[in-house]
Structures are given as C-alpha cells and as structure tokens.
Design a protein around this motif. Structure first.
Motif, PDB file in Angstrom:
ATOM      1  N   VAL A  54      -4.137  -4.402   0.063  1.00  0.00           N
ATOM      2  CA  VAL A  54      -5.238  -5.055  -0.642  1.00  0.00           C
ATOM      3  C   VAL A  54      -5.734  -6.169   0.266  1.00  0.00           C
ATOM      4  O   VAL A  54      -4.954  -6.998   0.717  1.00  0.00           O
ATOM      5  N   LYS A  55      -7.032  -6.139   0.540  1.00  0.00           N
ATOM      6  CA  LYS A  55      -7.595  -7.127   1.461  1.00  0.00           C
ATOM      7  C   LYS A  55      -8.865  -7.705   0.840  1.00  0.00           C
ATOM      8  O   LYS A  55      -9.760  -6.962   0.421  1.00  0.00           O
ATOM      9  N   LEU A  56      -8.924  -9.033   0.771  1.00  0.00           N
ATOM     10  CA  LEU A  56     -10.115  -9.736   0.305  1.00  0.00           C
ATOM     11  C   LEU A  56     -10.656 -10.536   1.479  1.00  0.00           C
ATOM     12  O   LEU A  56      -9.940 -11.353   2.061  1.00  0.00           O
TER      13      LEU A  56
ATOM     14  N   GLU B 283     -11.047  -4.604  -0.332  1.00  0.00           N
ATOM     15  CA  GLU B 283     -10.662  -3.277   0.133  1.00  0.00           C
ATOM     16  C   GLU B 283      -9.317  -2.904  -0.459  1.00  0.00           C
ATOM     17  O   GLU B 283      -8.382  -3.687  -0.426  1.00  0.00           O
ATOM     18  N   LEU B 284      -9.244  -1.704  -0.990  1.00  0.00           N
ATOM     19  CA  LEU B 284      -8.003  -1.138  -1.512  1.00  0.00           C
ATOM     20  C   LEU B 284      -7.710   0.096  -0.683  1.00  0.00           C
ATOM     21  O   LEU B 284      -8.565   0.984  -0.564  1.00  0.00           O
ATOM     22  N   GLU B 285      -6.525   0.156  -0.101  1.00  0.00           N
ATOM     23  CA  GLU B 285      -6.191   1.266   0.787  1.00  0.00           C
ATOM     24  C   GLU B 285      -4.806   1.798   0.475  1.00  0.00           C
ATOM     25  O   GLU B 285      -3.862   1.037   0.310  1.00  0.00           O
ATOM     26  N   LEU B 286      -4.686   3.111   0.367  1.00  0.00           N
ATOM     27  CA  LEU B 286      -3.395   3.779   0.248  1.00  0.00           C
ATOM     28  C   LEU B 286      -3.144   4.513   1.550  1.00  0.00           C
ATOM     29  O   LEU B 286      -4.023   5.229   2.037  1.00  0.00           O
ATOM     30  N   GLU B 287      -1.954   4.354   2.096  1.00  0.00           N
ATOM     31  CA  GLU B 287      -1.568   5.080   3.309  1.00  0.00           C
ATOM     32  C   GLU B 287      -0.267   5.804   3.046  1.00  0.00           C
ATOM     33  O   GLU B 287       0.595   5.307   2.330  1.00  0.00           O
ATOM     34  N   TRP B 288      -0.134   6.989   3.658  1.00  0.00           N
ATOM     35  CA  TRP B 288       1.106   7.751   3.551  1.00  0.00           C
ATOM     36  C   TRP B 288       1.193   8.702   4.716  1.00  0.00           C
ATOM     37  O   TRP B 288       0.216   8.982   5.397  1.00  0.00           O
ATOM     38  N   THR B 289       2.388   9.172   4.928  1.00  0.00           N
ATOM     39  CA  THR B 289       2.628  10.189   5.944  1.00  0.00           C
ATOM     40  C   THR B 289       2.677  11.528   5.236  1.00  0.00           C
ATOM     41  O   THR B 289       3.219  11.638   4.136  1.00  0.00           O
TER      42      THR B 289
END
Length: 91
Positions: free
Chosen positions: A60-62, A72-78
């Motif tokens: 989560v980035k403001l 910004e909301l970001e999901l990351e995964w492998t």
C-alpha cells in the motif's frame, strides 16, 4: 550481480471515474478473489486469467506530488508450483 528479467505488462488500464464507481470496481475484484480465488481481466480483445498464490505480498503506497494524491494497492505473488503459465491464444 544478478540480472532481473524485464516486466511484461499484460494489462495497462486507467480511467477517470467517480469515487463510488472506483469503489464498486474494487469490490468486484475483492468479491471474485474471495469466492473463486481467481478472476479474469478483459480489455478489448485481451483476456488474462489472474490466479494468485495462497501467499501474496500486499503493498500500500500513498504519494503526494504538487497536491495530487495517489493511492496504490498492489498484490504480488510467485506463480504457484505445478501451475503452468497461462498462454495467450491466437485465433
């Protein structure tokens, strides 16, 4: 030093909308992930299946620049082991 593979942007989407419309859009994503653990993104003729792993990284980035705010909301995964990468079909 290890070289990183370049990112391959599969879908790039931006649209101005009301806050209520944006909330509904995000709620739809959350609902699909809660019920199906996956969703399909379609933009024009492009369609991509999104299958997050059981463990994801949430960012989560403001930010603010000249009185313009960005959340910004970001999901990351492998990619899940044993899961083959989705290939793009050309017909």
């Amino acid at each position: 030093m290890r070289k990183r593979n370049p990112k391959n942007v599969l879908i790039d989407y931006e649209q101005k909308m009301s806050l209520d419309e944006a909330i509904t859009f995000l709620e739809t994503i959350v609902k699909k992930l809660k019920t199906d653990k996956s969703l399909t993104l379609t933009l024009g003729e492009q369609s991509h299946q999104v299958n997050p792993a059981d463990q994801v990284e949430l960012e989560v980035k403001l930010e603010v620049r000249n009185k313009n705010y960005s959340l910004e909301l970001e999901l990351e995964w492998t990619e899940r082991e044993g899961q083959e990468a989705q290939s793009l079909k050309i017909e």
